[in-house]
Design an enzyme around this catalytic site. Sequence first.
Site, PDB file in Angstrom:
ATOM      1  N   ASP A 160      40.870  50.651  37.424  1.00  0.00           N
ATOM      2  CA  ASP A 160      40.358  49.386  37.965  1.00  0.00           C
ATOM      3  C   ASP A 160      38.902  49.548  38.404  1.00  0.00           C
ATOM      4  O   ASP A 160      38.040  48.719  38.076  1.00  0.00           O
ATOM      5  CB  ASP A 160      41.241  48.973  39.161  1.00  0.00           C
ATOM      6  CG  ASP A 160      40.693  47.773  39.905  1.00  0.00           C
ATOM      7  OD1 ASP A 160      40.855  46.642  39.410  1.00  0.00           O
ATOM      8  OD2 ASP A 160      40.089  47.963  40.984  1.00  0.00           O
ATOM      9  N   LYS A 170      35.276  47.842  36.855  1.00  0.00           N
ATOM     10  CA  LYS A 170      34.287  47.159  37.699  1.00  0.00           C
ATOM     11  C   LYS A 170      32.893  47.781  37.570  1.00  0.00           C
ATOM     12  O   LYS A 170      31.896  47.074  37.455  1.00  0.00           O
ATOM     13  CB  LYS A 170      34.767  47.172  39.153  1.00  0.00           C
ATOM     14  CG  LYS A 170      35.987  46.266  39.366  1.00  0.00           C
ATOM     15  CD  LYS A 170      36.657  46.506  40.714  1.00  0.00           C
ATOM     16  CE  LYS A 170      37.812  45.541  40.943  1.00  0.00           C
ATOM     17  NZ  LYS A 170      38.661  45.949  42.093  1.00  0.00           N
ATOM     18  N   ILE A 190      33.264  39.446  47.801  1.00  0.00           N
ATOM     19  CA  ILE A 190      31.899  39.892  48.116  1.00  0.00           C
ATOM     20  C   ILE A 190      30.922  39.377  47.060  1.00  0.00           C
ATOM     21  O   ILE A 190      31.123  39.615  45.879  1.00  0.00           O
ATOM     22  CB  ILE A 190      31.816  41.434  48.135  1.00  0.00           C
ATOM     23  CG1 ILE A 190      32.832  42.018  49.108  1.00  0.00           C
ATOM     24  CG2 ILE A 190      30.403  41.889  48.479  1.00  0.00           C
ATOM     25  CD1 ILE A 190      32.986  43.531  48.986  1.00  0.00           C
ATOM     26  N   GLY A 239      36.033  41.396  44.779  1.00  0.00           N
ATOM     27  CA  GLY A 239      36.775  40.254  45.338  1.00  0.00           C
ATOM     28  C   GLY A 239      35.839  39.170  45.815  1.00  0.00           C
ATOM     29  O   GLY A 239      35.065  38.600  45.051  1.00  0.00           O
ATOM     30  N   VAL A 255      34.430  41.698  40.396  1.00  0.00           N
ATOM     31  CA  VAL A 255      34.050  42.908  41.136  1.00  0.00           C
ATOM     32  C   VAL A 255      33.923  42.574  42.619  1.00  0.00           C
ATOM     33  O   VAL A 255      33.262  41.606  42.990  1.00  0.00           O
ATOM     34  CB  VAL A 255      32.694  43.473  40.651  1.00  0.00           C
ATOM     35  CG1 VAL A 255      32.370  44.774  41.385  1.00  0.00           C
ATOM     36  CG2 VAL A 255      32.693  43.685  39.142  1.00  0.00           C
ATOM     37  N   LYS A 314      38.486  41.704  35.350  1.00  0.00           N
ATOM     38  CA  LYS A 314      37.576  42.837  35.108  1.00  0.00           C
ATOM     39  C   LYS A 314      37.978  43.649  33.884  1.00  0.00           C
ATOM     40  O   LYS A 314      37.133  44.123  33.134  1.00  0.00           O
ATOM     41  CB  LYS A 314      37.506  43.742  36.330  1.00  0.00           C
ATOM     42  CG  LYS A 314      38.820  44.414  36.686  1.00  0.00           C
ATOM     43  CD  LYS A 314      39.259  44.215  38.115  1.00  0.00           C
ATOM     44  CE  LYS A 314      39.372  42.772  38.491  1.00  0.00           C
ATOM     45  NZ  LYS A 314      40.174  42.528  39.729  1.00  0.00           N
ATOM     46  N   THR A 373      48.511  35.133  43.103  1.00  0.00           N
ATOM     47  CA  THR A 373      47.755  35.335  44.340  1.00  0.00           C
ATOM     48  C   THR A 373      46.416  34.597  44.324  1.00  0.00           C
ATOM     49  O   THR A 373      46.130  33.792  45.211  1.00  0.00           O
ATOM     50  CB  THR A 373      47.494  36.841  44.537  1.00  0.00           C
ATOM     51  OG1 THR A 373      48.748  37.520  44.428  1.00  0.00           O
ATOM     52  CG2 THR A 373      46.900  37.115  45.891  1.00  0.00           C
TER      53      THR A 373
END
Lengths: 433, 433
Positions: free
Chosen positions: B199, B203, B134, B132, B130, B103, B12
């Site tokens: 997950d 992060k 942003i 994506g 962390v 991460k 991806t």
Amino acid sequence: MAVKIGLVGTGTVGGGCVRVIQAHKEDFKRNLGLDLELARVCSLSPDEAIALGVGDLFTNDYNEIVNDPEIDVVIELIGGTTVAKSIVLKSLAAGKHVVTANKALLAAYGAELSAAAMEAGVELAFEASVGGGIPIIGPMKHSLQANEVTSIMGIVNGTTNYMLTRMAEEGIAYDEVLRQAQELGYAEANPSADVDGFDAAAKISILASIAFQSRVSQDDVYTRGITNISPLDLEAAANMGYAVKLLAIAHRTEEGIDVRVHPTMIPVDHQLAKVNGVLNAIYVIGDFVGETMYFGSGAGSFPTASAVMGDVIEVARRIEQGIKPVPGIDPIMGCLEDRGLPIHPVDDLSMKYYIRFPVADRSGVLAAMAGVFAKHNVSVHSVLQRGQKENGTVNIVYITHVAKESAVNAVLAEIASLEDVLHGEPSLIRVEE
Amino acid sequence: MAVKIGLVGTGTVGGGCVRVIQAHKEDFKRNLGLDLELARVCSLSPDEAIALGVGDLFTNDYNEIVNDPEIDVVIELIGGTTVAKSIVLKSLAAGKHVVTANKALLAAYGAELSAAAMEAGVELAFEASVGGGIPIIGPMKHSLQANEVTSIMGIVNGTTNYMLTRMAEEGIAYDEVLRQAQELGYAEANPSADVDGFDAAAKISILASIAFQSRVSQDDVYTRGITNISPLDLEAAANMGYAVKLLAIAHRTEEGIDVRVHPTMIPVDHQLAKVNGVLNAIYVIGDFVGETMYFGSGAGSFPTASAVMGDVIEVARRIEQGIKPVPGIDPIMGCLEDRGLPIHPVDDLSMKYYIRFPVADRSGVLAAMAGVFAKHNVSVHSVLQRGQKENGTVNIVYITHVAKESAVNAVLAEIASLEDVLHGEPSLIRVEE
């Protein structure tokens, strides 16, 4: 080796910068190995410098900073575009790095300042010029640099956002909320820079210059303020599912750059609609990252000082590492070459409009106005009377279908010319879906 | 000179990176003077590489990248902590800069990776790890660096935020919403990393390490997931004026670092409460800047690739300028020295709790439970029955006053030990005001 800082301006933001250095000087040494030394402080007021505990560094002559060969970095925080311009240009010419929060200066003289910094091979940093403490210049120039930015939409003026929020939530009239904002120190005695949109226009011109690699100056920004907005408009918008914000907007269009500041209706469930009071928020949309938003305090002593001092640390790090700016990179646009994208004239844009006309309460007025809309091919979605009749005046609100800006302007001009129709300035709000 | 990139992973995010380079290679040259050349692509699937149009660069052996002296930057996007660890460590040892979105790897082996990068004098960049797309690592390490960060609160896992949003808005049961999330590709076949909070824990350990200049690893993060949350809880929270989010939290306390991930009630008018669906948002509070928030797509091919490629450009710029990392600065924490702040144990914290117990519908149960709360000095604000009686089970919801975590745990343990009381796992949600 200490990095020596000359601070010009000991007002709200300058005072905040002194506080940051006092609070965190040892932290910067321990964490980053950087010794930031406040070497000289220039101000018109020795009392301000004394109150900040830096009376021993005081001078009232900025030349003592600009001409001091020991000083590495000049922080310009006096605002305005006359003396500030001299200070920045002289500092750059003297080989000093400059950190500034001065949006008006950057928006008016960006090309000249950039050329001077590039000529001298020094840094010109300005994170604090937009969004106060909110990181926005840094993210746009670094984290988002793999994107082509397609849109920016921001609430970048806390004064007007505070006023619009109070008007919407409490129905307070414009004059009264302005008076209260002035009492609270949110608005200046002469509020024009805020309420007429000029402050927001300077900020969006800076963001658009970075986003589109094209020099956008304040004069390029179509600018309308909030002076004609009444609580009636905010209530009507709320009933339709919209919030009204003074938005600074920059879109990349096929024709170039669409850049403007004006009161705007946005759907209440949009993230920006929920940003209230003096807070700021900026939406940046990139072709890969999609929608991102940055939110925080857009003004104030400590938040703005946070941004200024973030830049100072960055510059100090580069001084200590012996890193020069990349030759040819414009320090404002952040790119090698001005793409020179043209400004897409507002007249050519098409959108939906909310227009409130305070008109004479007499027969024939509605028919006359309907005729004008029809004549200019502006298709009307709805017409409503809002609020109470007062002294022979009623407020008639038109919501248009998508219409061309030039046609809407023709409607406004013609209605203004009709005899005994308009009883005041129309309130025009553009709708951004 | 072209900066040569070796990409490991064509899934991806890796695919997104190829798309960024294909779309913007010429823009990066024109705007920044940087020539990014994708030199080699490693994947288990030649078909993925061919579909991306980079079949000619394909290898299935990462050593062909790690050992290629021509390659300057390695992008690691295979995830996991075994093969990925080898790839990153070998790349660093070979003097290659590394950009990663991994991460879990950073959270588990931060000290080892940092030491290897510092030893080799190369960059280790991880904006994409962390949030994506942003920008969050960049702002924390640069724009906000004049602050002492006091708190971070984030919605950093899109899968669980999507599930909680659907459960809250539509009342869909946990199992059903998980099934739908899996169908949509938002959740994996084995959803544990997301729904159990691991997950998010990875992060927040990365963000806390930067914020507090202290190595925080995933094991330091108290972690609870959303598997016991039911639509009943979200409805009860909404009635009380709260939204329920899986928050990743890191606070600086006098005792050290309070760092945890768990379902949390936050007031509905808090900015984070309005972040719905797969979107992410991170709140960072600094001593000077105050509250700031960063919002956008926390996952997905293009947004995450935006962050990865932003790092690659930054590294390429430094390569072209001949800039080495500052010696001694830990590339993850961003500081010279691990302050080694201790982890503040969750047991010592005090807050308000929402606890729903599925219990036997028989007389004596409420009295027995009340006795347990009283015995452990956990003061109860309200007790309510929620939802319908079903198969002899009722849901009893307790809201406590501020209570110590250890006391609440003692209550839970003792109620679990009572004969014929509990009919399922209690749902515990902490309240953050």
